[in-house]
Write a protein that holds these residues in place. Structure first.
Motif, PDB file in Angstrom:
ATOM      1  N   ILE A   1     -26.897 -16.247  60.155  1.00 42.57           N
ATOM      2  CA  ILE A   1     -28.042 -16.258  61.070  1.00 42.57           C
ATOM      3  C   ILE A   1     -28.619 -14.854  61.219  1.00 42.57           C
ATOM      4  CG2 ILE A   1     -28.708 -16.596  63.492  1.00 42.57           C
ATOM      5  CD1 ILE A   1     -26.762 -18.966  63.560  1.00 42.57           C
ATOM      6  N   VAL A   2     -27.732 -13.868  61.372  1.00 41.34           N
ATOM      7  CA  VAL A   2     -28.195 -12.476  61.500  1.00 41.34           C
ATOM      8  C   VAL A   2     -28.904 -12.028  60.219  1.00 41.34           C
ATOM      9  CG1 VAL A   2     -27.440 -10.083  61.786  1.00 41.34           C
ATOM     10  CG2 VAL A   2     -26.430 -11.885  63.195  1.00 41.34           C
ATOM     11  N   LEU A   3     -28.354 -12.405  59.064  1.00 34.54           N
ATOM     12  CA  LEU A   3     -28.992 -12.050  57.791  1.00 34.54           C
ATOM     13  C   LEU A   3     -30.371 -12.684  57.681  1.00 34.54           C
ATOM     14  CD1 LEU A   3     -26.022 -12.374  55.257  1.00 34.54           C
ATOM     15  CD2 LEU A   3     -26.918 -10.298  56.321  1.00 34.54           C
ATOM     16  N   GLY A   4     -30.514 -13.898  58.228  1.00 42.06           N
ATOM     17  CA  GLY A   4     -31.815 -14.552  58.205  1.00 42.06           C
ATOM     18  C   GLY A   4     -32.817 -13.888  59.120  1.00 42.06           C
ATOM     19  N   LEU A   5     -32.332 -13.341  60.233  1.00 39.18           N
ATOM     20  CA  LEU A   5     -33.228 -12.661  61.182  1.00 39.18           C
ATOM     21  C   LEU A   5     -33.548 -11.236  60.743  1.00 39.18           C
ATOM     22  CD1 LEU A   5     -31.663 -13.811  64.586  1.00 39.18           C
ATOM     23  CD2 LEU A   5     -33.851 -14.542  63.611  1.00 39.18           C
ATOM     24  N   PHE A   6     -32.610 -10.620  60.009  1.00 42.24           N
ATOM     25  CA  PHE A   6     -32.798  -9.242  59.541  1.00 42.24           C
ATOM     26  C   PHE A   6     -32.727  -9.221  58.015  1.00 42.24           C
ATOM     27  CE2 PHE A   6     -31.247  -8.866  63.849  1.00 42.24           C
ATOM     28  CZ  PHE A   6     -32.018  -7.844  64.386  1.00 42.24           C
ATOM     29  N   PRO A   7     -33.833  -9.497  57.333  1.00 37.92           N
ATOM     30  CA  PRO A   7     -33.826  -9.559  55.863  1.00 37.92           C
ATOM     31  C   PRO A   7     -33.266  -8.314  55.195  1.00 37.92           C
ATOM     32  CG  PRO A   7     -35.895 -10.400  56.728  1.00 37.92           C
ATOM     33  CD  PRO A   7     -35.152  -9.822  57.892  1.00 37.92           C
ATOM     34  N   VAL A   8     -33.385  -7.159  55.856  1.00 44.77           N
ATOM     35  CA  VAL A   8     -32.868  -5.930  55.258  1.00 44.77           C
ATOM     36  C   VAL A   8     -31.347  -6.005  55.104  1.00 44.77           C
ATOM     37  CG1 VAL A   8     -32.612  -4.708  57.474  1.00 44.77           C
ATOM     38  CG2 VAL A   8     -32.972  -3.411  55.363  1.00 44.77           C
ATOM     39  N   LEU A   9     -30.667  -6.684  56.051  1.00 48.61           N
ATOM     40  CA  LEU A   9     -29.217  -6.852  55.929  1.00 48.61           C
ATOM     41  C   LEU A   9     -28.870  -7.835  54.818  1.00 48.61           C
ATOM     42  CD1 LEU A   9     -28.208  -7.017  59.712  1.00 48.61           C
ATOM     43  CD2 LEU A   9     -28.094  -5.060  58.166  1.00 48.61           C
ATOM     44  N   GLY A  10     -29.690  -8.886  54.702  1.00 51.90           N
ATOM     45  CA  GLY A  10     -29.476  -9.829  53.626  1.00 51.90           C
ATOM     46  C   GLY A  10     -29.619  -9.184  52.265  1.00 51.90           C
ATOM     47  N   SER A  11     -30.548  -8.249  52.163  1.00 52.02           N
ATOM     48  CA  SER A  11     -30.743  -7.566  50.887  1.00 52.02           C
ATOM     49  C   SER A  11     -29.548  -6.678  50.551  1.00 52.02           C
ATOM     50  CB  SER A  11     -32.031  -6.728  50.925  1.00 52.02           C
ATOM     51  OG  SER A  11     -31.922  -5.688  51.881  1.00 52.02           O
ATOM     52  N   LEU A  12     -28.826  -6.186  51.561  1.00 53.26           N
ATOM     53  CA  LEU A  12     -27.614  -5.398  51.308  1.00 53.26           C
ATOM     54  C   LEU A  12     -26.554  -6.256  50.626  1.00 53.26           C
ATOM     55  CD1 LEU A  12     -27.107  -3.216  54.518  1.00 53.26           C
ATOM     56  CD2 LEU A  12     -27.401  -2.397  52.175  1.00 53.26           C
TER      57      LEU A  12
END
Length: 450
Positions: free
Chosen positions: A326-337
């Motif tokens: 959920i956090v990765l979905g809200l913060f795409p920059v973290l998902g890209s990590l």
């Protein structure tokens, strides 16, 4: 419930194991629809966000919804080909595919609702899943996923730089070696993090080899709230709905098999009530995902392998993974990590994960009374049918679409075959009378009637 640090790190392992599987469907469908890079990033974030919600619903549960097992839910890959076909067939007055996503979302909503309503009836199939069928299907789950890991080890896509090169394969081998050595040399909590350690070792080694970079992190948006029906209100097309309903039946079959497999691994039998609750969660998550621009939700078998590998059976660990999604979905920059982890690294880890699932199936078969000739035929034919689409992916291309959707998945093809052969050998006619009376002294295992 583990302490916070252990809960986070073990949950992160589950996210690392499933991340590629979650982002691949929106990438493929988004490309087929012709989305801009910004809209494609939004579709990926929506898939991560809805996968997290579906995982929380499955692990924590609400009322009679959710299996309450360490069960990860994400975007079902079974629906990718039909959704691409829907996109190609959904043209607007200009000949474009501007209404493709609304048509897809409408079909997914109906298919998810069907799954939710059918769950209490579909779960009654448990009586046709004795250990010999369960073991066969669990083995097929692992075997069916191994080619995915091999493709990742080569680079993931023929268009990827260095695909199939010694660098890519060597990186996969290094990751595999790191995971194996961590399991052999480490103890306790660090042994449970062997997959995460292997992924870290492989990723660090990828940078000097030129197989990883932070370019995607620089271009990623920092924060993005889900926008309901961003691509337009859902549209309901009969042909698209029929196609996605078939996909949903296939997904329900695979989810049932996955829950049975996971139940054996965590020593908690997945009975009718557990299966019904799990399928309701699949259906509800699928029906609601399109509201937030997500797709059909289904079980992720690779995470079953991680539970077997680490022996961390807490559902709260997987729930923590859902929170991270959920956090990765809200913060795409973290998902890209997370996406920085190269495909060859995932391939090396995947060989361990998927092989562990297959080994669990073999262990189940060893307990299933294989001295029975009927069981031997059941296992051999079911495995053979399940391996056909793995060995020859185009084998069913000339068949009708409904047959292709069912048989293109080795898991569903083998599962249906195993159930039918179990009916033939142990439930029909003389076989059923013999089994009930034990006239032959057979040790064929039977399921307790619901």
């Amino acid at each position: 419930m583990l302490p916070p640090v252990k809960l986070f790190t073990t949950g992160l392992q589950h996210v690392a194991a499933m991340y590629a599987g979650v982002v691949a469907p929106p990438l493929i469908v988004g490309a087929a629809v012709g989305l801009s890079p910004a809209d494609l990033a939004l579709l990926i974030s929506a898939s991560l966000f809805t996968a997290g919600l579906a995982t929380l619903l499955q692990t924590l549960g609400v009322w009679r919804i959710g299996a309450r097992l360490p069960f990860v839910n994400g975007v079902s890959f079974a629906g990718v080909a039909p959704m691409v076909a829907i996109a190609r067939g959904s043209t607007d007055h200009d000949g474009g595919t501007g209404n493709a996503l609304p048509v897809i979302f409408g079909a997914v909503i109906v298919a998810g609702s069907l799954c939710f309503l059918a769950a209490p009836y579909f779960c009654k199939l448990i009586r046709f899943f004795p250990p010999v069928v369960q073991g066969t299907v669990i083995t097929l789950i692992g075997v069916s996923l191994l080619p995915v890991a091999v493709n990742w080890a080569r680079g993931g896509s023929p268009s990827a730089p260095g695909y199939g090169s010694m660098r890519a394969i060597g990186l996969a081998a290094l990751t595999l070696t790191a995971v194996v050595l961590c399991n052999r040399l480490l103890r306790g909590f660090w042994q449970q993090l062997s997959l995460l350690v292997g992924l870290a070792v492989g990723t660090l080694a990828a940078f000097p080899l030129g197989l990883a970079d932070f370019g995607s992190v620089r271009d990623a948006q920092v924060f993005a709230l889900p926008s309901p029906f961003h691509f337009g209100a859902p549209q309901f097309d009969a042909a698209a709905i029929a196609s996605m309903c078939i996909v949903m039946v296939v997904s329900m079959t695979e989810s049932t098999a996955d829950m049975l497999a996971l139940g054996r691994i965590v020593d908690r039998e997945a009975d009718e009530s557990v299966l019904a609750a799990g399928l309701r969660a699949d259906g509800l998550a699928t029906a609601l995902s399109p509201v937030l621009n997500g797709f059909a939700a289904s079980a992720f078998a690779q995470n079953i392998g991680l539970v077997a590998l680490t022996r961390v059976r807490s559902r709260f660990v997987v729930a923590a993974g859902g929170g991270i999604l959920i956090v990765l979905g809200l913060f795409p920059v973290l998902g890209s990590l997370v996406s920085v982890v190269p495909q060859p690294v995932l391939g090396g880890a995947g060989i361990v994960l998927f092989g562990t699932v297959a080994a669990s199936g073999i262990r189940t078969l060893a307990e299933a009374g294989m001295e029975s000739g009927g069981n031997t035929i059941l296992v051999s034919v079911s495995l053979g049918v399940g391996i056909v689409p793995i060995a020859a992916p185009t084998f069913y291309d000339a068949f009708p679409e409904a047959v292709r959707t069912l048989m293109h998945s080795g898991i569903s093809a083998g599962c249906v075959t195993a159930v039918l052969l179990n009916l033939l050998f142990h439930h029909v006619g003389a076989a059923r009378r013999t089994r009930s009376g034990r006239a032959s002294g057979s040790t064929v295992p039977t399921a307790t009637p619901s």
